[in-house]
Design an enzyme around this catalytic site. Structure first.
Site, PDB file in Angstrom:
ATOM      1  N   HIS A  13       0.823  -1.216   0.000  1.00  0.00           N
ATOM      2  CA  HIS A  13       0.000   0.000   0.000  1.00  0.00           C
ATOM      3  C   HIS A  13       0.860   1.271   0.000  1.00  0.00           C
ATOM      4  O   HIS A  13       0.491   2.282  -0.595  1.00  0.00           O
ATOM      5  CB  HIS A  13      -0.963   0.001   1.197  1.00  0.00           C
ATOM      6  CG  HIS A  13      -2.127  -0.934   1.005  1.00  0.00           C
ATOM      7  ND1 HIS A  13      -2.880  -1.416   2.043  1.00  0.00           N
ATOM      8  CD2 HIS A  13      -2.662  -1.483  -0.112  1.00  0.00           C
ATOM      9  CE1 HIS A  13      -3.826  -2.217   1.576  1.00  0.00           C
ATOM     10  NE2 HIS A  13      -3.699  -2.274   0.262  1.00  0.00           N
ATOM     11  N   ASP A  29     -12.811  -3.447   4.295  1.00  0.00           N
ATOM     12  CA  ASP A  29     -11.801  -3.980   5.216  1.00  0.00           C
ATOM     13  C   ASP A  29     -12.431  -4.029   6.608  1.00  0.00           C
ATOM     14  O   ASP A  29     -12.800  -2.990   7.161  1.00  0.00           O
ATOM     15  CB  ASP A  29     -10.559  -3.074   5.205  1.00  0.00           C
ATOM     16  CG  ASP A  29      -9.425  -3.650   6.051  1.00  0.00           C
ATOM     17  OD1 ASP A  29      -9.703  -4.447   6.984  1.00  0.00           O
ATOM     18  OD2 ASP A  29      -8.258  -3.301   5.782  1.00  0.00           O
ATOM     19  N   SER A  36     -11.010  -4.827  -4.589  1.00  0.00           N
ATOM     20  CA  SER A  36     -10.034  -3.949  -3.947  1.00  0.00           C
ATOM     21  C   SER A  36     -10.708  -2.999  -2.973  1.00  0.00           C
ATOM     22  O   SER A  36     -11.873  -2.633  -3.157  1.00  0.00           O
ATOM     23  CB  SER A  36      -9.272  -3.155  -5.013  1.00  0.00           C
ATOM     24  OG  SER A  36      -8.128  -2.558  -4.447  1.00  0.00           O
ATOM     25  N   GLU A  58     -11.916 -17.944   8.092  1.00  0.00           N
ATOM     26  CA  GLU A  58     -10.540 -18.045   7.581  1.00  0.00           C
ATOM     27  C   GLU A  58      -9.611 -18.510   8.710  1.00  0.00           C
ATOM     28  O   GLU A  58      -8.566 -19.105   8.470  1.00  0.00           O
ATOM     29  CB  GLU A  58     -10.113 -16.666   7.060  1.00  0.00           C
ATOM     30  CG  GLU A  58      -8.938 -16.683   6.110  1.00  0.00           C
ATOM     31  CD  GLU A  58      -8.599 -15.300   5.553  1.00  0.00           C
ATOM     32  OE1 GLU A  58      -9.360 -14.338   5.770  1.00  0.00           O
ATOM     33  OE2 GLU A  58      -7.548 -15.197   4.899  1.00  0.00           O
TER      34      GLU A  58
HETATM   35  C1  ZJS Z   1      -2.623 -12.906   5.093  1.00  0.00           C
HETATM   36  C2  ZJS Z   1      -3.160 -13.897   4.139  1.00  0.00           C
HETATM   37  C3  ZJS Z   1      -2.898 -15.323   4.393  1.00  0.00           C
HETATM   38  C4  ZJS Z   1      -3.851 -13.416   3.112  1.00  0.00           C
HETATM   39  C5  ZJS Z   1      -4.884 -14.105   2.379  1.00  0.00           C
HETATM   40  N1  ZJS Z   1      -6.120 -13.878   2.964  1.00  0.00           N
HETATM   41  C6  ZJS Z   1      -6.743 -12.677   3.049  1.00  0.00           C
HETATM   42  N2  ZJS Z   1      -7.679 -12.605   4.009  1.00  0.00           N
HETATM   43  C7  ZJS Z   1      -8.353 -11.462   4.222  1.00  0.00           C
HETATM   44  N3  ZJS Z   1      -8.147 -10.346   3.524  1.00  0.00           N
HETATM   45  C8  ZJS Z   1      -7.220 -10.376   2.548  1.00  0.00           C
HETATM   46  C9  ZJS Z   1      -6.483 -11.545   2.260  1.00  0.00           C
HETATM   47  N4  ZJS Z   1      -5.663 -11.251   1.233  1.00  0.00           N
HETATM   48  C10 ZJS Z   1      -5.888  -9.951   0.908  1.00  0.00           C
HETATM   49  N5  ZJS Z   1      -6.802  -9.412   1.710  1.00  0.00           N
HETATM   50  C11 ZJS Z   1      -7.322  -8.033   1.718  1.00  0.00           C
HETATM   51  O1  ZJS Z   1      -6.933  -7.398   0.513  1.00  0.00           O
HETATM   52  C12 ZJS Z   1      -6.149  -6.231   0.788  1.00  0.00           C
HETATM   53  C13 ZJS Z   1      -5.111  -6.022  -0.299  1.00  0.00           C
HETATM   54  O2  ZJS Z   1      -5.746  -5.726  -1.530  1.00  0.00           O
HETATM   55  P1  ZJS Z   1      -6.484  -4.340  -1.827  1.00  0.00           P
HETATM   56  O3  ZJS Z   1      -5.699  -3.232  -1.206  1.00  0.00           O
HETATM   57  O4  ZJS Z   1      -7.858  -4.429  -1.246  1.00  0.00           O
HETATM   58  O5  ZJS Z   1      -6.493  -4.242  -3.328  1.00  0.00           O
HETATM   59  C14 ZJS Z   1      -5.582  -6.485   2.168  1.00  0.00           C
HETATM   60  O6  ZJS Z   1      -5.231  -5.301   2.815  1.00  0.00           O
HETATM   61  C15 ZJS Z   1      -6.714  -7.228   2.861  1.00  0.00           C
HETATM   62  O7  ZJS Z   1      -7.683  -6.313   3.333  1.00  0.00           O
END
Ligand code: ZJS
Ligand code: ZN
Length: 362
Positions: A82, A156, A114, A219
């Site tokens: 980020h 989020d 996202s 999860e």
């Molecule tokens: C830590 C891990 C094992 C990740 C996989 N499991 C996940 N579980 C929950 N939220 C997620 C996961 N992977 C990505 N995200 C969400 O996606 C965001 C990143 O993509 P974006 O900024 O929304 O575009 C992260 O900050 C989080 O809010």
């Protein structure tokens, strides 16, 4: 052989086979991809060059083969990314690169998700954030990239009820103004933070205004109560659902709810193994749901962070669970029925049938 060894050896098979064949494995629909988790190595390099003062190295943004991290450490990775992606120009580049990379892997239908972010220092607003992703989708379309892309606005969970409600309003506005490009709402973020009960009104509102709901559920093991509650909405798809079934500390009542509504699961093998919520590939809950005949869709989650792609996830599932090419074909075909774009389903089924002969020549 450990799961990680398997992962490594399959990666080499996959690379050598891919060089001689069409880039499309089983024809792909990707339904669970977080934009900032999907940023590839080459895009990270471009971002780092734009922001050398941050002193970020690639080791800080990706979890390589053989490495595992705690969930907490994985979520730290998103904070680093980020920092690198904080202007409209960055978002545009990242989204276009990610879309092109999925297309190059043979993905024909992609649902990106996202979390809209406001960045005081660069003047980026949440509205501009979403507009920029939509612009990237439109530009790729105009440039002839062979992929249909739809967008889910993400909530989020750490940011609480008020932000969730604002995000739903933003998603509703864009659903109405983008001619169907924004199709739904995602609930994600660190599962150890916050509780779904506070977000229920926002999620309910999203559902009522016609947004499709994909919720990260169970999860981690401690989320059974939350899942009971959120499954009553009910969601249109479930992300992970790792701890829903009784054998891993969930319950039959949770499984019954999922089955009653026939709610598809988005399953991400590499993500769960590298994030250590699943101990090895062979222990992945894919098998539990697949054997039951429940709709289960293979997805990448964060292809950049976890160094994978959708072909690799299909290949992993095939070798771990001994699935034939025909099984994989059927799995890929059934994913079409789980998309949030009913207007495209007929066209996608047609496309899959046209591609079928080329896939079986491998
Ligand atoms: C830590 C891990 C094992 C990740 C996989 N499991 C996940 N579980 C929950 N939220 C997620 C996961 N992977 C990505 N995200 C969400 O996606 C965001 C990143 O993509 P974006 O900024 O929304 O575009 C992260 O900050 C989080 O809010
Ligand atoms: Zn996810």
């Amino acid at each position: 052989v450990s799961g990680i060894d398997l992962h490594f050896s399959h990666q080499s098979t996959f690379i050598s086979r891919r060089q001689n064949t069409s880039p499309s494995w089983w024809s792909h629909g990707e339904l669970h991809a977080h934009l900032n988790g999907s940023v590839s190595f080459s895009t990270i390099e471009k971002l780092v060059a734009r922001k050398p003062h941050l002193n970020i190295e690639h080791g800080m943004t990706a979890i390589r083969s053989g490495q595992r991290r705690t969930l907490d450490e994985c979520f730290q990775v998103f904070k680093v990314i980020h920092q690198l992606v904080d202007t409209e120009e960055d978002i545009l580049m990242v989204a276009k690169d990610v879309i092109r990379e999925f297309a190059a892997d043979g993905v024909k239908y992609l649902e990106l998700r996202s979390t809209p972010r406001k960045e005081k220092t660069t003047g980026m607003t949440k509205r501009r954030y979403v507009e920029t992703v939509i612009e990237a989708i439109r530009q790729c379309k105009n440039e002839g990239v062979d992929i249909e892309v739809r967008f889910l606005v993400a909530v989020d969970r750490r940011n609480g009820a008020e932000v969730a409600m604002e995000t739903v309003k933003l998603a509703e506005d864009f659903m109405l103004s983008t001619g169907g490009l924004v199709v739904g709402l995602d609930l994600s973020g660190d599962p150890m933070v916050g509780h779904g009960r506070d977000l229920l009104p926002a999620l309910q509102k999203a559902k009522n205004c016609g947004l499709k709901l994909s919720l990260h559920l169970s999860e981690v093991p401690s989320q059974a109560d939350e899942s009971e509650l959120l499954l009553n909405i009910p969601p249109d798809r479930i992300g992970h659902g790792t701890f829903l079934h009784p054998e891993v500390g969930g319950s039959q009542s949770l499984v019954d709810k999922v089955r009653k509504h026939n709610t598809p699961l988005e399953l991400c093998l590499t993500s769960n193994v590298k994030g250590q919520t699943v101990s090895s590939y062979s222990q992945h809950h894919f098998l539990y749901w697949y054997q039951m005949g429940h709709p289960s869709v293979l997805c990448t989650d964060d292809k950049g962070v976890f160094c994978t792609d959708l072909s690799q996830e299909y290949q992993l599932a095939a070798s771990t669970f001994n699935l034939s090419q025909e099984d994989m074909w059927t799995l890929s075909q059934k994913a079409i029925d789980c998309t949030f774009a009913p207007d495209l389903q007929q066209q996608l089924h047609q496309k899959w049938l046209e591609l079928r002969p080329t896939l079986f020549q491998l």
